[in-house]
Design a protein around this motif. Sequence first.
Motif, PDB file in Angstrom:
ATOM      1  N   ILE A   1      29.162 110.382  37.386  1.00 18.09           N
ATOM      2  CA  ILE A   1      29.087 109.357  36.072  1.00 18.09           C
ATOM      3  C   ILE A   1      28.250 110.118  35.126  1.00 18.09           C
TER       4      ILE A   1
ATOM      5  N   ALA B   1      31.605 101.903  28.356  1.00 13.22           N
ATOM      6  CA  ALA B   1      32.354 102.932  29.055  1.00 13.22           C
ATOM      7  C   ALA B   1      33.497 103.486  28.161  1.00 13.22           C
TER       8      ALA B   1
ATOM      9  N   TYR C   1      36.804 100.880  36.374  1.00 13.63           N
ATOM     10  CA  TYR C   1      35.488 100.350  37.431  1.00 13.63           C
ATOM     11  C   TYR C   1      35.808  98.939  37.472  1.00 13.63           C
TER      12      TYR C   1
ATOM     13  N   PRO D   1      31.631 101.544  39.713  1.00 11.96           N
ATOM     14  CA  PRO D   1      32.669 102.652  39.038  1.00 11.96           C
ATOM     15  C   PRO D   1      33.699 102.693  40.266  1.00 11.96           C
TER      16      PRO D   1
ATOM     17  N   CYS E   1      33.257 108.203  35.655  1.00 13.85           N
ATOM     18  CA  CYS E   1      33.112 107.463  34.014  1.00 13.85           C
ATOM     19  C   CYS E   1      32.362 108.355  33.421  1.00 13.85           C
TER      20      CYS E   1
END
Length: 340
Positions: A6, A53, A58, A86, A90
Amino acid sequence: MSSYKIALNFEDGVTRFIECKAGEKVLDAAFRARINLPMDCSDGVCGTCKCRAESGSYDLGDDYIEDALSEDEKSDGFVLTCQMVPQSDCVIAVPASSTVCKTEQNTFAATVANVELHNDAAVVLELDVDTPAPVFLPGQYVNIDVPGSGQHRSYSFSSAPGETKVSFLIKKIPGGVMSTWLESAQPGDSVALTGPFGSFYLRAVQRPLLFLAGGTGLAPFLSMLEVLARANSQQKVHLIYGVTRDLDMVQVDAIDAYVAKLPNFSYATVVADGTSNHARKGWVTQHIPADALNDGDVDVYLCGPPPMVDSVRKHFDDTGVKPNSFHYEKFAPTAAPKAA
Ligand code: FES
């Protein structure tokens, strides 16, 4: 897959990468990494942890209330990090600075691997970075400390993420701090990098891409093209690479290699100098094919000096072109890049 990567992009341009285990909420993963994302209730009620995001898939979770995250916000990509789980790597834009979140940018130790002058106009600098290999999003930049000067300069990676050999395309500026150091830099010399930074990076590829590069603004596109090639992308990508003088045109071989690696990649080069014998002269805006704009269903990425960025924006306004998205990075020779 047992975990996802992430990227947390803070509003001051700092990016930190964290590992999120399968089934784990982003807020918990960030906490494990000692990053204090904004939060209050951690129950999906207050909305304090709301972020955006920018890519990835997700699960938003079921335990939040409409006051914390509305349907409109949901469709605009907003998430609650205390609920979000997630299901892929991401990228998350955090509406707070890295300092507020009590994290800092990473630093990397590196040594010079190679310095190659191109046309007396630009330098390709290759560095060996200590493991683990730096993670960044294709298009992002780092600050490179210029040894002995007490100063740093910002450069986009021209190499793809995940490698311990990284490269940069650096404009040669007579008398410039970095250019002067590069004249005597030798393999094995130590340098320090800080980063990555920046919101100019390749988003999830869902439609044709138009890349507009000005001068050494080519660098982030070389990184993006490599990432697209490794992902075996079938998407249509057109790159227009504009330079001021003939000798400013470098690394065309590197671009051309992607014609074979990416089935729907094409490119054109443009020289602004009216005395050039180049096949295409003038500004990149004069050489954008209509089909590359795909009636606006296109994501446009532009990296170049401020006047180029301004003229492309004006061109789109004047011609009524409204691309699905327009990401740009302005760079000046000695200033940190500014992205949007
Ligand atoms: Fe309150 Fe996430 S911290 S909704």
